[in-house]
Design an enzyme around this catalytic site. Structure first.
Site, mmCIF file in Angstrom:
data_model
loop_
_atom_site.group_PDB
_atom_site.id
_atom_site.type_symbol
_atom_site.label_atom_id
_atom_site.label_comp_id
_atom_site.label_asym_id
_atom_site.label_seq_id
_atom_site.Cartn_x
_atom_site.Cartn_y
_atom_site.Cartn_z
ATOM 1 N N THR A 127 0.825 -1.207 0.000
ATOM 2 C CA THR A 127 0.000 0.000 0.000
ATOM 3 C C THR A 127 0.859 1.257 0.000
ATOM 4 O O THR A 127 1.991 1.247 0.508
ATOM 5 C CB THR A 127 -0.908 -0.011 1.255
ATOM 6 O OG1 THR A 127 -1.450 1.287 1.464
ATOM 7 C CG2 THR A 127 -0.133 -0.378 2.509
ATOM 8 N N ASP A 128 0.294 2.348 -0.531
ATOM 9 C CA ASP A 128 1.008 3.628 -0.481
ATOM 10 C C ASP A 128 1.133 4.149 0.955
ATOM 11 O O ASP A 128 1.898 5.065 1.221
ATOM 12 C CB ASP A 128 0.326 4.677 -1.373
ATOM 13 C CG ASP A 128 -1.112 5.002 -0.969
ATOM 14 O OD1 ASP A 128 -1.638 4.358 -0.040
ATOM 15 O OD2 ASP A 128 -1.714 5.905 -1.602
ATOM 16 N N GLU A 129 0.360 3.541 1.884
ATOM 17 C CA GLU A 129 0.404 4.035 3.269
ATOM 18 C C GLU A 129 1.763 3.800 3.917
ATOM 19 O O GLU A 129 2.066 4.393 4.951
ATOM 20 C CB GLU A 129 -0.730 3.417 4.095
ATOM 21 C CG GLU A 129 -2.080 3.752 3.489
ATOM 22 C CD GLU A 129 -3.287 3.484 4.382
ATOM 23 O OE1 GLU A 129 -3.155 3.514 5.609
ATOM 24 O OE2 GLU A 129 -4.369 3.257 3.819
ATOM 25 N N TYR A 155 -1.436 -0.424 11.149
ATOM 26 C CA TYR A 155 -1.661 -1.082 9.850
ATOM 27 C C TYR A 155 -0.506 -0.799 8.898
ATOM 28 O O TYR A 155 0.115 -1.725 8.353
ATOM 29 C CB TYR A 155 -2.983 -0.601 9.228
ATOM 30 C CG TYR A 155 -3.099 -0.899 7.744
ATOM 31 C CD1 TYR A 155 -3.204 -2.215 7.289
ATOM 32 C CD2 TYR A 155 -3.079 0.125 6.788
ATOM 33 C CE1 TYR A 155 -3.291 -2.501 5.924
ATOM 34 C CE2 TYR A 155 -3.176 -0.157 5.432
ATOM 35 C CZ TYR A 155 -3.279 -1.466 5.005
ATOM 36 O OH TYR A 155 -3.357 -1.745 3.660
ATOM 37 N N LYS A 159 2.372 -3.338 7.243
ATOM 38 C CA LYS A 159 2.573 -3.534 5.797
ATOM 39 C C LYS A 159 4.008 -3.173 5.405
ATOM 40 O O LYS A 159 4.636 -3.850 4.583
ATOM 41 C CB LYS A 159 1.578 -2.684 4.998
ATOM 42 C CG LYS A 159 0.120 -3.079 5.148
ATOM 43 C CD LYS A 159 -0.214 -4.449 4.580
ATOM 44 C CE LYS A 159 -0.142 -4.510 3.066
ATOM 45 N NZ LYS A 159 -0.581 -5.857 2.567
HETATM 46 P P1 NAD Z 1 -10.000 -7.001 2.699
HETATM 47 O O1 NAD Z 1 -9.931 -6.695 4.167
HETATM 48 O O2 NAD Z 1 -11.244 -6.693 1.942
HETATM 49 O O3 NAD Z 1 -9.688 -8.556 2.457
HETATM 50 C C1 NAD Z 1 -8.686 -9.239 3.145
HETATM 51 C C2 NAD Z 1 -8.887 -10.722 2.891
HETATM 52 O O4 NAD Z 1 -7.805 -11.427 3.529
HETATM 53 C C3 NAD Z 1 -10.181 -11.295 3.474
HETATM 54 O O5 NAD Z 1 -10.801 -12.157 2.545
HETATM 55 C C4 NAD Z 1 -9.714 -12.051 4.706
HETATM 56 O O6 NAD Z 1 -10.561 -13.164 5.032
HETATM 57 C C5 NAD Z 1 -8.336 -12.506 4.268
HETATM 58 N N1 NAD Z 1 -7.447 -12.773 5.418
HETATM 59 C C6 NAD Z 1 -7.213 -11.970 6.488
HETATM 60 N N2 NAD Z 1 -6.366 -12.562 7.335
HETATM 61 C C7 NAD Z 1 -6.026 -13.755 6.771
HETATM 62 C C8 NAD Z 1 -5.167 -14.803 7.166
HETATM 63 N N3 NAD Z 1 -4.493 -14.773 8.319
HETATM 64 N N4 NAD Z 1 -5.041 -15.873 6.336
HETATM 65 C C9 NAD Z 1 -5.733 -15.942 5.166
HETATM 66 N N5 NAD Z 1 -6.577 -14.978 4.776
HETATM 67 C C10 NAD Z 1 -6.721 -13.895 5.560
HETATM 68 O O7 NAD Z 1 -8.743 -6.254 2.093
HETATM 69 P P2 NAD Z 1 -8.565 -5.533 0.675
HETATM 70 O O8 NAD Z 1 -9.052 -4.141 0.787
HETATM 71 O O9 NAD Z 1 -9.074 -6.417 -0.406
HETATM 72 O O10 NAD Z 1 -6.975 -5.471 0.601
HETATM 73 C C11 NAD Z 1 -6.235 -6.558 0.054
HETATM 74 C C12 NAD Z 1 -4.760 -6.226 0.098
HETATM 75 O O11 NAD Z 1 -4.518 -5.021 -0.622
HETATM 76 C C13 NAD Z 1 -4.232 -5.990 1.509
HETATM 77 O O12 NAD Z 1 -2.958 -6.578 1.596
HETATM 78 C C14 NAD Z 1 -4.143 -4.473 1.628
HETATM 79 O O13 NAD Z 1 -3.113 -4.095 2.513
HETATM 80 C C15 NAD Z 1 -3.817 -4.087 0.194
HETATM 81 N N6 NAD Z 1 -4.268 -2.749 -0.226
HETATM 82 C C16 NAD Z 1 -5.569 -2.361 -0.048
HETATM 83 C C17 NAD Z 1 -5.975 -1.112 -0.514
HETATM 84 C C18 NAD Z 1 -7.407 -0.660 -0.372
HETATM 85 O O14 NAD Z 1 -7.716 0.493 -0.689
HETATM 86 N N7 NAD Z 1 -8.349 -1.496 0.066
HETATM 87 C C19 NAD Z 1 -5.057 -0.255 -1.132
HETATM 88 C C20 NAD Z 1 -3.724 -0.693 -1.287
HETATM 89 C C21 NAD Z 1 -3.355 -1.949 -0.849
HETATM 90 P P1 TYD Z 2 -10.575 4.276 4.691
HETATM 91 O O1 TYD Z 2 -11.604 3.879 3.667
HETATM 92 O O2 TYD Z 2 -10.638 3.651 6.043
HETATM 93 O O3 TYD Z 2 -9.152 4.055 4.003
HETATM 94 P P2 TYD Z 2 -7.667 4.519 4.508
HETATM 95 O O4 TYD Z 2 -7.739 4.876 5.946
HETATM 96 O O5 TYD Z 2 -6.882 3.266 4.273
HETATM 97 O O6 TYD Z 2 -7.274 5.649 3.622
HETATM 98 O O7 TYD Z 2 -10.667 5.844 4.900
HETATM 99 C C1 TYD Z 2 -10.494 6.742 3.818
HETATM 100 C C2 TYD Z 2 -10.532 8.148 4.377
HETATM 101 O O8 TYD Z 2 -11.852 8.408 4.877
HETATM 102 C C3 TYD Z 2 -9.591 8.351 5.553
HETATM 103 O O9 TYD Z 2 -9.051 9.668 5.469
HETATM 104 C C4 TYD Z 2 -10.483 8.243 6.778
HETATM 105 C C5 TYD Z 2 -11.818 8.758 6.267
HETATM 106 N N1 TYD Z 2 -13.029 8.152 6.879
HETATM 107 C C6 TYD Z 2 -14.042 8.976 7.383
HETATM 108 O O10 TYD Z 2 -13.944 10.211 7.354
HETATM 109 N N2 TYD Z 2 -15.143 8.384 7.923
HETATM 110 C C7 TYD Z 2 -15.291 7.035 7.995
HETATM 111 O O11 TYD Z 2 -16.318 6.545 8.537
HETATM 112 C C8 TYD Z 2 -14.254 6.195 7.455
HETATM 113 C C9 TYD Z 2 -14.371 4.699 7.502
HETATM 114 C C10 TYD Z 2 -13.141 6.808 6.893
#
Ligand code: NAD
Ligand code: TYD
Length: 342
Positions: A127-129, A155, A159
């Protein structure tokens, strides 16, 4: 001949979209989804592909070395794409422990199996975080792959730790790895604890829309299919040992997104409620995707104005999907599907 690809976390948001992307785009490949089905995993998301001959679902924890090694012995994967993670910043502030376990130790277990059995590519979905945040008053600054790691939340720290371990396994053991660091994703099947689906669903119920602090924090939004395409290109043509930033210059302040959702749904902005800010809240994320564009020809295809419309329409047309999450019923789906199978 097709490849065998293990996709961990494939019952979650991005992982499931990636499973669909790969089954559509690479019909000769065999896709094995390994997922623990935590609260964030929803097996019903995968029901449309469950019976495909080149798809297999395995319920397992990436930290469970025996289960992971057993799967490698059975399937001899060519590629592993590790999406499995605890992914919600707010939960990491409440309870960091499981983030360290899954995101760091789980990554180690997956890579140890890759070392033991051999692999063509291990890809870490990051992630970019990991770069921390950028100031709001410097719109000229972007994250590049050489921006120093500087994390804010448990988090992002977990990562970033995993990323360092992945690069160490490459340098020390020669493991053929790659890493993608993507900006915020949105689209179908996102769990309704994240900003966009939470606001859509609350607005549909005329419930308050909880914006943290002043709502001026900026995120760089990418439609999930564009992220899947980027990973597809990296695992096939990306250079081993490299990090690729993925994002599409779609910066938006949170408050503007929430207003847009109100507008799309015909709901009043008076639903917006400012609530206490997130602890350590990152101000701005913004990706410079020059490297992946230059090396792999990747560019995002979906503009935010189109993607948000598609996403709102998806949540309107797939009420069953999120209503069973809100009721908790989705967690019985595995029992229903597999309860009577050996
Ligand atoms: P999500 O929370 O929707 O899904 C996570 C999945 O991983 C779930 O299906 C969960 O059951 C599974 N999981 C969790 N712990 C596990 C374990 N111990 N063993 C096996 N499976 C397990 O997450 P997402 O938003 O789809 O993100 C997926 C990946 O992408 C993550 O690694 C996250 O850090 C990365 N990512 C997410 C975003 C975003 O905006 N959502 C952006 C950049 C990177
Ligand atoms: P989120 O979807 O949790 O992603 P991330 O924290 O990984 O960027 O949140 C996106 C942005 O929205 C973040 O700045 C926090 C804000 N946010 C709210 O203002 N209200 C909410 O209820 C949630 C879940 C997030």
């Amino acid at each position: 001949m097709g490849k065998t690809i293990i996709v961990t976390g494939g019952a979650g948001f991005i992982g499931s979209n990636f499973v669909f992307h790969m089954l559509d785009g690479h019909p000769d490949d065999r896709i094995i989804c390994l997922d623990k089905l935590t609260y964030a995993g929803n097996l019903s998301t995968l029901c449309s592909v469950m019976d495909r001959p080149n798809f297999r679902f395995v319920k397992a924890d990436i930290c469970d070395r025996n289960a992971v090694n057993g799967l490698f012995e059975e399937e001899h994967p060519d590629i592993v794409v590790n999406f499995a993670a605890e992914s919600h910043v707010d939960r990491s502030i409440e309870d960091p422990g499981v983030f360290l376990r899954t995101n760091i130790l789980g990554t180690q277990v997956m890579m140890d199996a890759c070392r033991k059995y051999g692999i063509e590519r291990y890809h870490q979905v990051s992630t970019d975080e990991v770069y921390g945040d950028l100031p709001l008053d410097r719109p000229d600054l972007f994250f590049t792959e050489t921006t120093p790691i500087h994390t804010s939340s448990p988090y992002s720290a977990s990562k970033a730790s995993a990323d360092l371990l992945v690069l160490a396994y490459h340098r020390t053991f020669g493991l053929p790895v790659s890493i993608s660091r993507c900006s915020n994703n949105y689209g179908p099947y996102q769990f309704p604890e994240k900003l966009i689906p939470l606001m859509i669903i609350n607005a549909l119920h005329d419930k308050p829309l909880p914006v943290y602090g002043d709502g001026l924090n900026v995120r760089d939004w990418l439609y999930v299919e564009d992220h899947c395409e980027a990973i597809d290109r990296i695992i096939h043509d990306g250079r081993v040992g490299e990090v690729y930033n993925v994002g599409g210059h779609n910066e938006m302040a949170n408050i503007d997104i929430v207003k847009l959702i109100c507008h799309e749904l015909g709901k009043p902005e008076s639903l917006i409620t400012h609530v206490a800010d997130r602890k350590g809240h990152d101000l701005r994320y913004a990706i410079d995707p020059a490297k992946i564009s230059r090396e792999l020809g990747w560019l995002p295809k979906t503009k935010f104005s189109d993607g948000i419309k598609k996403t709102v329409a998806w949540y309107l047309n797939n009420r069953d999907w999120w209503e069973t999450i809100i009721s908790g019923e989705y967690q019985n789906y595995y029992e229903k599907m597999y309860g009577n199978r050996v």
